[in-house]
Design a protein around this motif. Structure first.
Motif, PDB file in Angstrom:
ATOM      1  N   LEU A 186       0.820  -1.207   0.000  1.00  0.00           N
ATOM      2  CA  LEU A 186       0.000   0.000   0.000  1.00  0.00           C
ATOM      3  C   LEU A 186       0.859   1.264   0.000  1.00  0.00           C
ATOM      4  O   LEU A 186       0.438   2.312  -0.486  1.00  0.00           O
ATOM      5  N   ARG A 187       2.083   1.166   0.521  1.00  0.00           N
ATOM      6  CA  ARG A 187       3.023   2.294   0.486  1.00  0.00           C
ATOM      7  C   ARG A 187       3.677   2.459  -0.885  1.00  0.00           C
ATOM      8  O   ARG A 187       4.371   3.443  -1.125  1.00  0.00           O
ATOM      9  N   GLY A 188       3.508   1.456  -1.765  1.00  0.00           N
ATOM     10  CA  GLY A 188       4.086   1.539  -3.098  1.00  0.00           C
ATOM     11  C   GLY A 188       5.161   0.521  -3.383  1.00  0.00           C
ATOM     12  O   GLY A 188       5.727   0.505  -4.488  1.00  0.00           O
ATOM     13  N   GLY A 189       5.485  -0.347  -2.416  1.00  0.00           N
ATOM     14  CA  GLY A 189       6.502  -1.362  -2.630  1.00  0.00           C
ATOM     15  C   GLY A 189       5.928  -2.635  -3.241  1.00  0.00           C
ATOM     16  O   GLY A 189       4.718  -2.864  -3.198  1.00  0.00           O
ATOM     17  N   PHE A 190       6.786  -3.439  -3.813  1.00  0.00           N
ATOM     18  CA  PHE A 190       6.409  -4.766  -4.287  1.00  0.00           C
ATOM     19  C   PHE A 190       6.660  -5.779  -3.173  1.00  0.00           C
ATOM     20  O   PHE A 190       7.564  -5.595  -2.348  1.00  0.00           O
TER      21      PHE A 190
ATOM     22  N   PRO B 135      -2.514  -3.579  -3.588  1.00  0.00           N
ATOM     23  CA  PRO B 135      -2.758  -3.500  -5.033  1.00  0.00           C
ATOM     24  C   PRO B 135      -2.266  -4.766  -5.721  1.00  0.00           C
ATOM     25  O   PRO B 135      -1.145  -5.222  -5.481  1.00  0.00           O
ATOM     26  N   ALA B 136      -3.099  -5.340  -6.576  1.00  0.00           N
ATOM     27  CA  ALA B 136      -2.739  -6.596  -7.243  1.00  0.00           C
ATOM     28  C   ALA B 136      -1.451  -6.466  -8.033  1.00  0.00           C
ATOM     29  O   ALA B 136      -0.660  -7.420  -8.109  1.00  0.00           O
ATOM     30  N   GLU B 137      -1.212  -5.281  -8.608  1.00  0.00           N
ATOM     31  CA  GLU B 137      -0.026  -5.099  -9.444  1.00  0.00           C
ATOM     32  C   GLU B 137       1.268  -5.016  -8.643  1.00  0.00           C
ATOM     33  O   GLU B 137       2.366  -5.010  -9.222  1.00  0.00           O
ATOM     34  N   LYS B 138       1.167  -4.982  -7.317  1.00  0.00           N
ATOM     35  CA  LYS B 138       2.359  -4.937  -6.470  1.00  0.00           C
ATOM     36  C   LYS B 138       2.703  -6.309  -5.870  1.00  0.00           C
ATOM     37  O   LYS B 138       3.632  -6.421  -5.077  1.00  0.00           O
ATOM     38  N   ILE B 139       1.967  -7.340  -6.251  1.00  0.00           N
ATOM     39  CA  ILE B 139       2.159  -8.677  -5.696  1.00  0.00           C
ATOM     40  C   ILE B 139       2.862  -9.551  -6.726  1.00  0.00           C
ATOM     41  O   ILE B 139       2.456  -9.592  -7.899  1.00  0.00           O
ATOM     42  N   THR B 140       3.917 -10.245  -6.317  1.00  0.00           N
ATOM     43  CA  THR B 140       4.620 -11.174  -7.204  1.00  0.00           C
ATOM     44  C   THR B 140       4.710 -12.539  -6.539  1.00  0.00           C
ATOM     45  O   THR B 140       4.511 -12.683  -5.333  1.00  0.00           O
ATOM     46  N   MET B 141       5.033 -13.538  -7.367  1.00  0.00           N
ATOM     47  CA  MET B 141       5.229 -14.895  -6.877  1.00  0.00           C
ATOM     48  C   MET B 141       6.500 -15.463  -7.492  1.00  0.00           C
ATOM     49  O   MET B 141       6.709 -15.338  -8.706  1.00  0.00           O
TER      50      MET B 141
END
Length: 379
Positions: A237-241, A273-279
């Protein structure tokens, strides 16, 4: 030239059925089915799913482990293993052991994968701070050494790390970002987060009062516990991944690990945000093997955990499939600032994966060349 037709396409967003024309190693056109009349090899992909080649943000191609001595080191990962997993862009890193395994060896391994067709990258550094480097300078590594796109995995909240201070981490992040700015690609610090109670506190302290954006520090293994996962949602939410580790074991889950599917849902429900989540798979990382509660050995995490999860989600949790796919393609490419990976778009490098909903990875194209066709490895 290849014309891939009839597949259900995700770019990674849903596109429906389209025809994709590939020539010269690039995606030339994405059009409605049947609208192109070109002299190209026709690829009948009916019943398949066409997606970008997977971007695995954390792998250990030289092997991992070693915390228990030389007998606990995992083996190197060969190109065929990545190809059969659908991974076109593995990102290699050292880990705890940057003494018995060196960046020179990792570099040779990654360059070998590139020679065999993969769009492979690597991270300089390791668990330790100050971070080891190839050239003696982290920014120089990223700027001048082609496959190097960042630093990692730097360990925090872990007794195996060197207990860096916030100022040390901030300085490392600034040097890493500078290399990416100068080189036009990369510039991220991948941060291994251990089981310590401090969790992401050091990341917050390193960023607060600095001119750095949270996105320069990229925490992985955030599904180690619910408390860590909740802090990861705040970081996003702060902008990090934030990066979910897909490979796990039933013993680790019993000890508190959250499965990748559950972690993705929890992050989304917390507003991340969905775009900040990786796997990522943590391929080559060591996983404990227990028999009747006794540690009897180690096995290695597999890159195939990513495509296995995609197939399971497509079958049973279709709502999560495009989100998980983006977390394995577009999002890690964005997190690591990779210019030529993670999407199917006109004019981009043709790294394309055909998935069979029933059997998993069917075919993989890297840079316009088939490395896997209908399950047959072609290298």
């Amino acid at each position: 030239m290849y014309l891939i037709s009839g597949a259900e396409c995700f770019d990674p967003s849903p596109r429906g059925q389209v025809d994709v024309l590939v020539a010269g190693g690039q995606v030339i056109a994405i059009v409605e089915p049947g609208t192109l009349n070109v002299d190209a090899e026709q690829i009948d992909a009916r019943g398949k799913i066409l997606v970008p080649g997977l971007v695995d943000a954390l792998t250990h191609p030289c092997g991992g482990g070693g915390e228990g001595g030389f007998g606990n080191r995992t083996a190197e990962i060969d190109v065929e293993t990545f190809v059969r997993a659908g991974v076109s862009a593995p990102v290699g890193a050292l880990g705890t052991d940057s003494i018995g395994r060196s960046l020179d060896v990792l570099y040779g391994n990654v360059m070998g994968m590139r020679t065999q067709g993969l769009n492979a990258f690597m991270l300089s550094g390791a668990y330790r701070v100050p971070a080891p480097s190839l050239t003696g300078d982290i920014a120089r590594d990223i700027y001048l050494v082609a496959p190097v796109v960042g630093v990692g995995e730097v360990a925090i909240a872990d007794h195996r790390g060197t207990q860096p201070t916030a100022q040390e981490l901030r300085r490392l992040a600034a040097e890493t970002q500078l290399g990416g700015i100068l080189g036009g690609e990369g510039g991220t610090v991948l941060v291994h987060v251990g089981a310590g109670d401090s969790r992401l506190a050091l990341l917050r302290e390193a960023i607060e009062g600095s001119d750095l954006a949270p996105s320069v520090l990229y925490p992985t293994h955030v599904n180690r516990s619910t408390a860590l996962l909740d802090e990861a949602a705040d970081w996003a939410l702060r902008g990090g991944f934030v990066d979910i580790t897909v490979s796990t074991t039933k013993e680790l889950i019993a000890a508190g690990d959250i499965t990748a599917e559950q972690a993705l849902r929890r992050l989304l429900e917390a507003g991340a945000p969905a775009e900040k989540i990786t796997m990522s798979s943590d391929a080559g990382g060591s996983l404990p093997v227990y028999v009747d509660g006794e540690l009897v050995g180690l096995t290695a995490a597999s890159p195939g955990s990513l495509s296995d999860l995609l197939r399971a989600l497509f079958a049973d949790h279709a709502d999560l499939f495009p989100l998980a796919l983006a977390a394995m393609t577009r999002n890690p490419a964005s997190a690591l600032r990779l210019n030529a990976a993670g999407e199917i778009r006109e004019g981009t490098r043709a790294d394309l994966l055909l998935l069979d909903p029933a059997h998993g990875v069917d075919s993989l194209m890297c840079g316009g060349n088939w490395l896997l066709r209908h399950g047959e490895y072609l290298n």
